[in-house]
Design a protein around this motif. Sequence first.
Motif, PDB file in Angstrom:
ATOM      1  N   LEU A  19       9.116   2.144 -45.339  1.00 38.26           N
ATOM      2  CA  LEU A  19      10.057   1.246 -46.013  1.00 38.26           C
ATOM      3  C   LEU A  19      11.393   1.222 -45.284  1.00 38.26           C
ATOM      4  O   LEU A  19      11.961   0.153 -45.045  1.00 38.26           O
ATOM      5  N   ASP A  20      11.893   2.391 -44.888  1.00 35.75           N
ATOM      6  CA  ASP A  20      13.167   2.482 -44.193  1.00 35.75           C
ATOM      7  C   ASP A  20      13.119   1.755 -42.848  1.00 35.75           C
ATOM      8  O   ASP A  20      14.046   1.024 -42.500  1.00 35.75           O
ATOM      9  N   ASP A  21      12.038   1.920 -42.098  1.00 35.34           N
ATOM     10  CA  ASP A  21      11.910   1.232 -40.806  1.00 35.34           C
ATOM     11  C   ASP A  21      11.876  -0.280 -40.982  1.00 35.34           C
ATOM     12  O   ASP A  21      12.478  -1.019 -40.212  1.00 35.34           O
ATOM     13  N   ARG A  22      11.190  -0.747 -42.000  1.00 37.70           N
ATOM     14  CA  ARG A  22      11.119  -2.194 -42.232  1.00 37.70           C
ATOM     15  C   ARG A  22      12.453  -2.763 -42.707  1.00 37.70           C
ATOM     16  O   ARG A  22      12.828  -3.869 -42.331  1.00 37.70           O
ATOM     17  N   MET A  23      13.186  -2.001 -43.523  1.00 37.79           N
ATOM     18  CA  MET A  23      14.508  -2.471 -43.949  1.00 37.79           C
ATOM     19  C   MET A  23      15.475  -2.479 -42.761  1.00 37.79           C
ATOM     20  O   MET A  23      16.284  -3.395 -42.630  1.00 37.79           O
ATOM     21  N   THR A  24      15.376  -1.493 -41.893  1.00 41.47           N
ATOM     22  CA  THR A  24      16.213  -1.460 -40.698  1.00 41.47           C
ATOM     23  C   THR A  24      15.895  -2.650 -39.803  1.00 41.47           C
ATOM     24  O   THR A  24      16.798  -3.281 -39.237  1.00 41.47           O
ATOM     25  N   ALA A  26      14.763  -5.531 -40.839  1.00 41.14           N
ATOM     26  CA  ALA A  26      15.306  -6.712 -41.515  1.00 41.14           C
ATOM     27  C   ALA A  26      16.805  -6.848 -41.259  1.00 41.14           C
ATOM     28  O   ALA A  26      17.305  -7.965 -41.044  1.00 41.14           O
ATOM     29  N   VAL A  27      17.523  -5.737 -41.238  1.00 44.17           N
ATOM     30  CA  VAL A  27      18.949  -5.776 -40.921  1.00 44.17           C
ATOM     31  C   VAL A  27      19.152  -6.221 -39.477  1.00 44.17           C
ATOM     32  O   VAL A  27      20.065  -6.998 -39.183  1.00 44.17           O
ATOM     33  N   HIS A  28      18.293  -5.757 -38.576  1.00 42.42           N
ATOM     34  CA  HIS A  28      18.372  -6.162 -37.170  1.00 42.42           C
ATOM     35  C   HIS A  28      18.157  -7.677 -37.038  1.00 42.42           C
ATOM     36  O   HIS A  28      18.880  -8.350 -36.300  1.00 42.42           O
ATOM     37  N   VAL A  29      17.186  -8.219 -37.758  1.00 41.28           N
ATOM     38  CA  VAL A  29      16.939  -9.665 -37.731  1.00 41.28           C
ATOM     39  C   VAL A  29      18.136 -10.426 -38.294  1.00 41.28           C
ATOM     40  O   VAL A  29      18.568 -11.442 -37.731  1.00 41.28           O
ATOM     41  N   ALA A  30      18.707  -9.932 -39.385  1.00 40.27           N
ATOM     42  CA  ALA A  30      19.865 -10.600 -39.989  1.00 40.27           C
ATOM     43  C   ALA A  30      21.061 -10.582 -39.045  1.00 40.27           C
ATOM     44  O   ALA A  30      21.759 -11.602 -38.896  1.00 40.27           O
ATOM     45  N   ILE A  66      10.762  -5.900 -29.276  1.00 42.29           N
ATOM     46  CA  ILE A  66      10.332  -4.521 -29.068  1.00 42.29           C
ATOM     47  C   ILE A  66      10.453  -3.728 -30.365  1.00 42.29           C
ATOM     48  O   ILE A  66       9.558  -2.940 -30.712  1.00 42.29           O
ATOM     49  N   HIS A  67      11.528  -3.951 -31.097  1.00 39.95           N
ATOM     50  CA  HIS A  67      11.706  -3.300 -32.395  1.00 39.95           C
ATOM     51  C   HIS A  67      10.569  -3.687 -33.343  1.00 39.95           C
ATOM     52  O   HIS A  67      10.005  -2.839 -34.042  1.00 39.95           O
ATOM     53  N   ALA A  68      10.215  -4.972 -33.369  1.00 39.41           N
ATOM     54  CA  ALA A  68       9.128  -5.443 -34.234  1.00 39.41           C
ATOM     55  C   ALA A  68       7.789  -4.819 -33.834  1.00 39.41           C
ATOM     56  O   ALA A  68       7.010  -4.398 -34.699  1.00 39.41           O
ATOM     57  N   ILE A  69       7.521  -4.753 -32.544  1.00 40.17           N
ATOM     58  CA  ILE A  69       6.268  -4.153 -32.073  1.00 40.17           C
ATOM     59  C   ILE A  69       6.194  -2.697 -32.502  1.00 40.17           C
ATOM     60  O   ILE A  69       5.154  -2.220 -32.955  1.00 40.17           O
ATOM     61  N   TYR A  70       7.313  -1.977 -32.375  1.00 39.97           N
ATOM     62  CA  TYR A  70       7.310  -0.574 -32.795  1.00 39.97           C
ATOM     63  C   TYR A  70       7.040  -0.449 -34.299  1.00 39.97           C
ATOM     64  O   TYR A  70       6.165   0.313 -34.714  1.00 39.97           O
ATOM     65  N   VAL A  71       7.785  -1.194 -35.097  1.00 43.58           N
ATOM     66  CA  VAL A  71       7.691  -1.055 -36.559  1.00 43.58           C
ATOM     67  C   VAL A  71       6.317  -1.488 -37.083  1.00 43.58           C
ATOM     68  O   VAL A  71       5.736  -0.825 -37.936  1.00 43.58           O
TER      69      VAL A  71
END
Length: 93
Positions: A19-24, A26-30, A66-71
Amino acid sequence: MPPRWPRKPDRRDPAFRKLDDRMTFAVHVAAFTAVNSGLWFAHQLDDAWVPWVVKVTPIWFIGLAIHAIYVFAIADYAGDYVIEPEDAPEGGG
């Protein structure tokens, strides 16, 4: 109303880490969307003011990808997590 975590947050807990990785992410996308839209708006007003926006956006997008691929593909959220008695929700539920 924000979601509530049923126990004390702990990065060792795979569900919380996911959950924390996905919220992080989402903040990166925003942040990517907000900053780049502002930069491109300024670039449209006067392209001599922020000429480097043409280079910044694809580089940041690659970092976002790259962040998306990791998460979503690489991160391993499997594993056992034992809830300590002091981390358990009150009332036993």
